[in-house]
Design a protein around this motif. Structure first.
Motif, PDB file in Angstrom:
ATOM      1  N   GLU A 184       0.662  -1.314  -0.040  1.00  0.00           N
ATOM      2  CA  GLU A 184       0.013   0.127  -0.075  1.00  0.00           C
ATOM      3  C   GLU A 184       0.894   1.406   0.025  1.00  0.00           C
ATOM      4  O   GLU A 184       1.779   1.243   0.526  1.00  0.00           O
ATOM      5  N   PHE A 185       0.557   2.129  -0.769  1.00  0.00           N
ATOM      6  CA  PHE A 185       1.196   3.620  -0.626  1.00  0.00           C
ATOM      7  C   PHE A 185       0.256   4.690  -1.029  1.00  0.00           C
ATOM      8  O   PHE A 185      -0.786   4.506  -1.607  1.00  0.00           O
ATOM      9  N   ARG A 186       0.635   5.778  -0.703  1.00  0.00           N
ATOM     10  CA  ARG A 186       0.020   6.986  -0.894  1.00  0.00           C
ATOM     11  C   ARG A 186       0.492   7.464  -2.338  1.00  0.00           C
ATOM     12  O   ARG A 186       1.477   7.584  -2.534  1.00  0.00           O
ATOM     13  N   VAL A 187      -0.562   8.278  -2.886  1.00  0.00           N
ATOM     14  CA  VAL A 187      -0.430   8.915  -4.231  1.00  0.00           C
ATOM     15  C   VAL A 187      -0.892  10.398  -3.896  1.00  0.00           C
ATOM     16  O   VAL A 187      -1.564  10.508  -2.949  1.00  0.00           O
ATOM     17  N   ARG A 188      -0.136  11.203  -4.718  1.00  0.00           N
ATOM     18  CA  ARG A 188      -1.002  12.356  -4.716  1.00  0.00           C
ATOM     19  C   ARG A 188      -1.759  12.838  -5.986  1.00  0.00           C
ATOM     20  O   ARG A 188      -1.587  11.926  -6.947  1.00  0.00           O
ATOM     21  N   GLY A 189      -2.680  13.605  -5.882  1.00  0.00           N
ATOM     22  CA  GLY A 189      -3.913  13.821  -7.064  1.00  0.00           C
ATOM     23  C   GLY A 189      -3.636  15.283  -7.501  1.00  0.00           C
ATOM     24  O   GLY A 189      -3.414  16.152  -6.449  1.00  0.00           O
ATOM     25  N   TRP A 190      -3.916  15.634  -8.501  1.00  0.00           N
ATOM     26  CA  TRP A 190      -4.158  17.126  -8.894  1.00  0.00           C
ATOM     27  C   TRP A 190      -5.204  17.144 -10.165  1.00  0.00           C
ATOM     28  O   TRP A 190      -5.039  15.891 -10.858  1.00  0.00           O
ATOM     29  N   GLU A 191      -5.531  18.135 -10.479  1.00  0.00           N
ATOM     30  CA  GLU A 191      -6.381  18.339 -11.797  1.00  0.00           C
ATOM     31  C   GLU A 191      -5.392  18.016 -13.139  1.00  0.00           C
ATOM     32  O   GLU A 191      -4.471  18.522 -13.284  1.00  0.00           O
ATOM     33  N   ASP A 192      -5.694  17.015 -13.932  1.00  0.00           N
ATOM     34  CA  ASP A 192      -5.084  16.846 -15.186  1.00  0.00           C
ATOM     35  C   ASP A 192      -6.275  16.963 -16.421  1.00  0.00           C
ATOM     36  O   ASP A 192      -7.135  16.074 -16.221  1.00  0.00           O
ATOM     37  N   ASN A 193      -6.030  17.622 -17.213  1.00  0.00           N
ATOM     38  CA  ASN A 193      -7.002  17.671 -18.375  1.00  0.00           C
ATOM     39  C   ASN A 193      -6.665  16.876 -19.676  1.00  0.00           C
ATOM     40  O   ASN A 193      -6.968  16.876 -20.689  1.00  0.00           O
ATOM     41  N   PHE A 194      -5.573  15.712 -19.472  1.00  0.00           N
ATOM     42  CA  PHE A 194      -5.085  14.822 -20.700  1.00  0.00           C
ATOM     43  C   PHE A 194      -6.093  14.390 -21.445  1.00  0.00           C
ATOM     44  O   PHE A 194      -6.259  14.522 -22.419  1.00  0.00           O
ATOM     45  N   VAL A 195      -6.909  13.680 -20.485  1.00  0.00           N
ATOM     46  CA  VAL A 195      -8.332  12.738 -21.174  1.00  0.00           C
ATOM     47  C   VAL A 195      -9.107  13.621 -21.899  1.00  0.00           C
ATOM     48  O   VAL A 195      -9.603  13.518 -23.080  1.00  0.00           O
ATOM     49  N   ALA A 196      -9.467  14.881 -21.346  1.00  0.00           N
ATOM     50  CA  ALA A 196     -10.309  15.850 -22.070  1.00  0.00           C
ATOM     51  C   ALA A 196      -9.755  16.443 -23.313  1.00  0.00           C
ATOM     52  O   ALA A 196     -10.481  16.781 -24.158  1.00  0.00           O
ATOM     53  N   THR A 197      -8.559  16.185 -23.347  1.00  0.00           N
ATOM     54  CA  THR A 197      -7.826  17.220 -24.611  1.00  0.00           C
ATOM     55  C   THR A 197      -7.024  16.383 -25.564  1.00  0.00           C
ATOM     56  O   THR A 197      -6.740  16.689 -26.489  1.00  0.00           O
ATOM     57  N   TYR A 198      -6.676  15.191 -25.199  1.00  0.00           N
ATOM     58  CA  TYR A 198      -5.831  14.338 -25.956  1.00  0.00           C
ATOM     59  C   TYR A 198      -6.507  13.732 -26.955  1.00  0.00           C
ATOM     60  O   TYR A 198      -7.628  13.238 -27.051  1.00  0.00           O
ATOM     61  N   ARG A 199      -6.070  13.873 -28.370  1.00  0.00           N
ATOM     62  CA  ARG A 199      -6.622  13.047 -29.401  1.00  0.00           C
ATOM     63  C   ARG A 199      -5.625  12.343 -30.247  1.00  0.00           C
ATOM     64  O   ARG A 199      -4.686  13.006 -30.455  1.00  0.00           O
ATOM     65  N   ILE A 200      -5.881  11.089 -30.591  1.00  0.00           N
ATOM     66  CA  ILE A 200      -4.884  10.260 -31.656  1.00  0.00           C
ATOM     67  C   ILE A 200      -5.358  11.294 -32.844  1.00  0.00           C
ATOM     68  O   ILE A 200      -6.097  11.245 -33.331  1.00  0.00           O
ATOM     69  N   ALA A 201      -3.916  11.526 -33.506  1.00  0.00           N
ATOM     70  CA  ALA A 201      -4.000  12.049 -34.655  1.00  0.00           C
ATOM     71  C   ALA A 201      -4.760  11.327 -35.858  1.00  0.00           C
ATOM     72  O   ALA A 201      -4.755   9.978 -35.870  1.00  0.00           O
ATOM     73  N   ASN A 202      -5.961  11.875 -36.315  1.00  0.00           N
ATOM     74  CA  ASN A 202      -6.819  11.429 -37.480  1.00  0.00           C
ATOM     75  C   ASN A 202      -7.696  10.144 -36.901  1.00  0.00           C
ATOM     76  O   ASN A 202      -8.471   9.670 -37.983  1.00  0.00           O
ATOM     77  N   TYR A 203      -7.557   9.984 -35.793  1.00  0.00           N
ATOM     78  CA  TYR A 203      -8.767   8.897 -35.303  1.00  0.00           C
ATOM     79  C   TYR A 203     -10.139   9.379 -35.428  1.00  0.00           C
ATOM     80  O   TYR A 203     -10.505  10.579 -34.794  1.00  0.00           O
ATOM     81  N   GLN A 204     -11.068   8.492 -35.920  1.00  0.00           N
ATOM     82  CA  GLN A 204     -12.614   8.878 -35.833  1.00  0.00           C
ATOM     83  C   GLN A 204     -13.037   7.708 -35.487  1.00  0.00           C
ATOM     84  O   GLN A 204     -13.179   6.570 -35.848  1.00  0.00           O
ATOM     85  N   PRO A 205     -13.948   7.818 -34.230  1.00  0.00           N
ATOM     86  CA  PRO A 205     -14.583   6.819 -33.763  1.00  0.00           C
ATOM     87  C   PRO A 205     -15.788   6.427 -34.823  1.00  0.00           C
ATOM     88  O   PRO A 205     -16.214   7.231 -35.753  1.00  0.00           O
ATOM     89  N   ALA A 206     -16.294   5.392 -34.499  1.00  0.00           N
ATOM     90  CA  ALA A 206     -17.469   4.884 -35.205  1.00  0.00           C
ATOM     91  C   ALA A 206     -18.579   5.782 -35.473  1.00  0.00           C
ATOM     92  O   ALA A 206     -18.852   6.600 -34.428  1.00  0.00           O
ATOM     93  N   SER A 207     -19.282   5.793 -36.787  1.00  0.00           N
ATOM     94  CA  SER A 207     -19.998   6.969 -36.914  1.00  0.00           C
ATOM     95  C   SER A 207     -21.250   7.207 -35.962  1.00  0.00           C
ATOM     96  O   SER A 207     -21.777   8.014 -35.646  1.00  0.00           O
ATOM     97  N   GLU A 208     -21.666   5.906 -35.329  1.00  0.00           N
ATOM     98  CA  GLU A 208     -22.706   5.860 -34.437  1.00  0.00           C
ATOM     99  C   GLU A 208     -22.366   6.192 -32.959  1.00  0.00           C
ATOM    100  O   GLU A 208     -23.180   6.116 -32.164  1.00  0.00           O
TER     101      GLU A 208
END
Lengths: 236, 85
Positions: free
Chosen positions: A208-232
């Motif tokens: 067990e150990f402690r971690v630190r946390g902070w706001e990170d907007n990576f998931v909200a802003t990261y996009r794989i170049a040219n990736y397009q989800p399925a149309s539906e």
């Protein structure tokens, strides 16, 4: 070959091409369903009841991660109402177990394990909790005690003939702490303080150990170049 | 004459299925813009991408790229050590 036979062969060839195209399209659109633990494989009535009641929510979570966070790979049966091993009794947490597909930089690999874990916690745990709780009923569900997020990632790029080693953290959060975070009453830093975290280096348990946390907007802003989800699919 | 017409239809169907393969430039573009993935070409990607357009990367492309480039079975903790069913 007679004219009729040739016409039949041509029709079959065209039909085959069209059918393969349709099948390819369907395969692209569907998230693998082996990522969800089937209700009957839960070992208690409580687990099975939760899995049946929230079957649709689990499928939507699986699909959202698959299509909208494609650099994450949900493990086989990585979504389910599992019981954390370190807790006593039939305590059921909604669990999500993902491997983060990333090539670690030399800088990241050189960080102490606590710092690597803190970075990955901040980047993914808050974002995944929001997706795990899209079904409003879950936060008021009396049978559900909490949430587990398991994250694994490549510790460092392996040398030739060397097997890759993954770092893993398992983050356990009781439901009230998650409710406070989702309602804005607790920050990501507070969420990390209250989380029960167990870490592994490959197969070796670090404990067990402690971690630190902070706001990170990576998931909200990261996009794989040219990736397009399925149309539906609509990603939020 | 009728046979020639059918042959033409078959050739057309094959051309339609294989047209628009991604160029090496498109692949270079995709590779250079992603920190996570790289892959060799495959049919699903090739069919959708045409000369002069930005390459489109599907979820299936990413899965295939990952499978092609992975280093092998990783050393990691099993889910059963963390969770009970």
């Amino acid at each position: 070959m007679s004219g009729r036979s040739v016409r039949l062969a041509a029709a079959l060839a065209v039909a085959g091409l069209l059918a393969s195209g349709v099948a390819l399209g369907l395969a692209h659109a569907a998230a693998p369903d082996d990522r969800i633990l089937p209700a009957e494989k839960h070992t208690s009535d409580k687990g099975r009841a939760l899995a049946r009641k929230y079957q649709r929510a689990l499928a939507e979570l699986n699909a959202e991660v698959y299509h909208c966070m494609p650099w994450l790979d949900v493990r086989h049966e990585g979504i389910g109402f599992y019981k954390p091993r370190h807790l006593q009794g039939d305590v059921r947490y909604l669990s999500l177990n993902v491997e983060v597909d990333q090539q670690p930089s030399a800088e990241f690999s050189a960080l102490p394990v606590h710092d690597r874990a803190s970075r990955m916690f901040s980047r993914y745990v808050p974002a995944l909790l929001r997706r795990m709780t899209r079904e409003a009923g879950l936060m008021g569900e009396p049978l559900l005690e909490g949430f587990t997020v398991i994250l694994s990632w490549l510790k460092q790029e392996p040398r030739p003939n060397e097997r890759p080693v993954l770092d893993t953290i398992a983050v356990f959060l009781p439901r009230p702490q998650v409710a406070d975070f989702l309602a804005g009453r607790a920050t990501a830093a507070r969420l990390a303080e209250t989380a029960h975290v167990i870490a592994w280096d490959g197969e070796t348990k670090l404990g067990e150990f402690r971690v630190r946390g902070w706001e990170d907007n990576f998931v909200a802003t990261y996009r794989i170049a040219n990736y397009q989800p399925a149309s539906e699919v609509t990603c939020r | 004459m009728r046979l020639d017409g059918v042959r033409l239809l078959l050739i057309g169907a094959v051309l339609a299925a294989t047209a628009g393969c991604a160029t090496s430039e498109e692949w270079t573009t995709w590779r250079s813009h992603t920190s996570h993935f790289a892959s060799g070409p495959h049919m699903g990607f090739s069919v959708r991408n045409r000369e002069g357009t930005a390459p489109r990367v599907s979820r299936q492309d990413i899965t295939m790229a990952r499978n092609e480039n992975w280093w092998g079975k990783p050393i990691t903790v099993s889910q059963e050590q963390i969770l009970e069913r």
